[in-house]
Design a protein around this motif. Structure first.
Motif, PDB file in Angstrom:
ATOM      1  N   SER A 143       1.199  -1.591  -0.070  1.00  0.00           N
ATOM      2  CA  SER A 143       0.139  -0.133   0.039  1.00  0.00           C
ATOM      3  C   SER A 143       1.213   1.085   0.174  1.00  0.00           C
ATOM      4  O   SER A 143       0.678   2.176  -0.663  1.00  0.00           O
ATOM      5  N   ARG A 144       1.798   1.492   0.681  1.00  0.00           N
ATOM      6  CA  ARG A 144       2.708   2.864   0.718  1.00  0.00           C
ATOM      7  C   ARG A 144       3.295   2.389  -0.511  1.00  0.00           C
ATOM      8  O   ARG A 144       3.687   4.152  -1.550  1.00  0.00           O
ATOM      9  N   GLU A 145       3.787   0.936  -1.348  1.00  0.00           N
ATOM     10  CA  GLU A 145       4.201   1.449  -2.783  1.00  0.00           C
ATOM     11  C   GLU A 145       3.697   2.046  -3.587  1.00  0.00           C
ATOM     12  O   GLU A 145       3.679   3.060  -4.641  1.00  0.00           O
ATOM     13  N   ARG A 146       2.261   1.649  -3.527  1.00  0.00           N
ATOM     14  CA  ARG A 146       1.181   2.592  -4.985  1.00  0.00           C
ATOM     15  C   ARG A 146       1.098   3.430  -4.646  1.00  0.00           C
ATOM     16  O   ARG A 146       0.747   4.236  -5.474  1.00  0.00           O
ATOM     17  N   GLY A 147       1.647   4.391  -2.866  1.00  0.00           N
ATOM     18  CA  GLY A 147       1.404   6.137  -3.179  1.00  0.00           C
ATOM     19  C   GLY A 147       2.716   6.555  -3.545  1.00  0.00           C
ATOM     20  O   GLY A 147       3.044   7.913  -3.693  1.00  0.00           O
ATOM     21  N   GLN A 148       3.699   5.508  -3.989  1.00  0.00           N
ATOM     22  CA  GLN A 148       4.714   6.285  -4.641  1.00  0.00           C
ATOM     23  C   GLN A 148       4.842   6.729  -5.781  1.00  0.00           C
ATOM     24  O   GLN A 148       3.755   5.845  -6.640  1.00  0.00           O
ATOM     25  N   TRP A 149       5.450   7.552  -6.526  1.00  0.00           N
ATOM     26  CA  TRP A 149       6.001   7.535  -7.481  1.00  0.00           C
ATOM     27  C   TRP A 149       6.087   6.516  -8.365  1.00  0.00           C
ATOM     28  O   TRP A 149       7.047   5.061  -7.952  1.00  0.00           O
ATOM     29  N   TYR A 150       5.715   5.493  -9.522  1.00  0.00           N
ATOM     30  CA  TYR A 150       5.410   3.968  -9.733  1.00  0.00           C
ATOM     31  C   TYR A 150       6.749   4.078 -10.079  1.00  0.00           C
ATOM     32  O   TYR A 150       7.099   2.257 -10.019  1.00  0.00           O
ATOM     33  N   TYR A 151       8.203   4.508 -10.223  1.00  0.00           N
ATOM     34  CA  TYR A 151       9.244   3.637 -11.090  1.00  0.00           C
ATOM     35  C   TYR A 151      10.173   3.792  -9.324  1.00  0.00           C
ATOM     36  O   TYR A 151      11.113   3.486  -9.878  1.00  0.00           O
ATOM     37  N   GLN A 152       9.509   4.395  -8.578  1.00  0.00           N
ATOM     38  CA  GLN A 152      10.387   4.418  -7.769  1.00  0.00           C
ATOM     39  C   GLN A 152      10.889   2.789  -6.603  1.00  0.00           C
ATOM     40  O   GLN A 152      11.970   2.976  -6.348  1.00  0.00           O
ATOM     41  N   ARG A 153      10.186   2.366  -6.924  1.00  0.00           N
ATOM     42  CA  ARG A 153      10.306   0.984  -6.207  1.00  0.00           C
ATOM     43  C   ARG A 153      11.383   0.262  -6.700  1.00  0.00           C
ATOM     44  O   ARG A 153      12.027  -0.748  -6.840  1.00  0.00           O
ATOM     45  N   TYR A 154      10.974   0.564  -8.300  1.00  0.00           N
ATOM     46  CA  TYR A 154      12.485  -0.109  -9.140  1.00  0.00           C
ATOM     47  C   TYR A 154      13.573   0.501  -9.089  1.00  0.00           C
ATOM     48  O   TYR A 154      14.781  -0.105  -9.168  1.00  0.00           O
ATOM     49  N   ILE A 155      13.190   1.970  -9.186  1.00  0.00           N
ATOM     50  CA  ILE A 155      14.637   2.801  -8.709  1.00  0.00           C
ATOM     51  C   ILE A 155      15.359   2.489  -7.514  1.00  0.00           C
ATOM     52  O   ILE A 155      16.596   2.357  -7.754  1.00  0.00           O
TER      53      ILE A 155
END
Length: 290
Positions: free
Chosen positions: A94-106
């Protein structure tokens, strides 16, 4: 005018079927030999990456059961996990869904001297998220617009980016799904979401085509791998990836080993009884001594 055989098929159709060329496949011996040669080259590539400080990112995309994971496994089999990392991200939190889309891949991009293989990547948005409605139309359009810019930023910063699409036919995908159904070693690979790719084949095809139109750019092209024959796909993809990188052998320091074990005068091993050893399970397989 064609005649009819006893089973109702025309002689002309029967002849056409019998003369169709059989697909040529590599022998097991030739495959294993070439695989080992390519894996040896990947070890050389790894050492060059480590020595030069290069950063390599490889994206593995394609339909379910297209052979992406098998290719990743063969590439990394002899590589150091400290240098070559596999990023296979789960469903976003849920936290990652609130980030910039590419953020978790970066967060998984390589540092100097590292290789990262993405077994699925930010292109989830162009495939499963688009088809299954896990993103909004606005998010999807934004992805198509931002991704070429995002990838160019990575390239401009010095990252070597390679993108591979494993292309499997509809018949072969279904055959692989059926093989997984009753295989206890591979049942975990089959999920209700995987089955959606069977019933939504056309939707996934349209999504892939639109993705290619927007993200197959001169600076960051897609390389398509025919993957109906897994062994061919692995060798073709591995050979191509190596051919796109100007790596070279790195001189390694010479290591001199003693002719025999070095005996230490100030160490005595504790009695075996003081340690808890794993039971000799293999002895039960070998059987009693004769």
């Amino acid at each position: 005018m064609s005649t009819t055989t006893n089973n109702g098929a025309s002689a002309k159709a029967k002849k056409k079927k019998s003369t169709a060329p059989a697909e040529r496949t590599i022998s097991d011996a030739a495959y294993e030999a070439e695989l080992l040669r390519l894996q040896t080259e990947f070890v050389k590539l790894q050492e060059w990456v480590r020595h030069s400080g290069a950063r390599l990112v490889v994206l593995f995309e394609g339909r379910d059961a297209a052979g992406k994971g098998g290719a990743v496994k063969r590439i990394t089999e002899y590589l150091s996990p400290r240098i070559a990392h596999v990023a296979a991200l789960p469903v976003p939190t849920s936290r990652e869904r609130g980030q910039w889309y590419y953020q978790r891949y970066i967060a998984h991009l390589p540092s100097k001297g590292e290789i990262v293989l993405f077994d699925r990547s930010w292109y989830n948005r162009a495939g499963i998220e688009k088809v299954m409605g896990f993103c909004t139309p606005q998010e999807y359009v934004l992805f198509l617009r931002q991704t070429p810019i995002f990838e160019q930023m990575l390239i401009d910063d010095g990252i070597l980016l390679r993108k591979y699409w494993f292309s499997v036919s509809q018949d072969e995908q279904l055959r692989r799904f059926k093989a997984r159904l009753n295989d206890p070693l591979r049942q975990w690979k089959l999920s209700p979401m995987d089955l959606e790719s069977v019933y939504r084949w056309g939707d996934y095809s349209h999504a892939k085509d639109e993705m290619m139109v927007h993200t197959d750019t001169p600076g960051s092209p897609w390389y398509v791998v025919d993957s109906d024959v897994k062994k061919h796909a692995r060798l073709n993809m591995m050979a191509h990836l190596l051919s796109t990188i100007d790596y070279h052998d790195v001189k390694r320091p010479k290591v001199k080993l003693p002719a025999s074990p070095v005996v230490s005068d100030n160490y005595h091993r504790p009695p075996r009884e003081l340690s808890t050893y794993v039971d000799d399970y293999v002895a039960t397989l070998i059987g009693p001594k004769e």
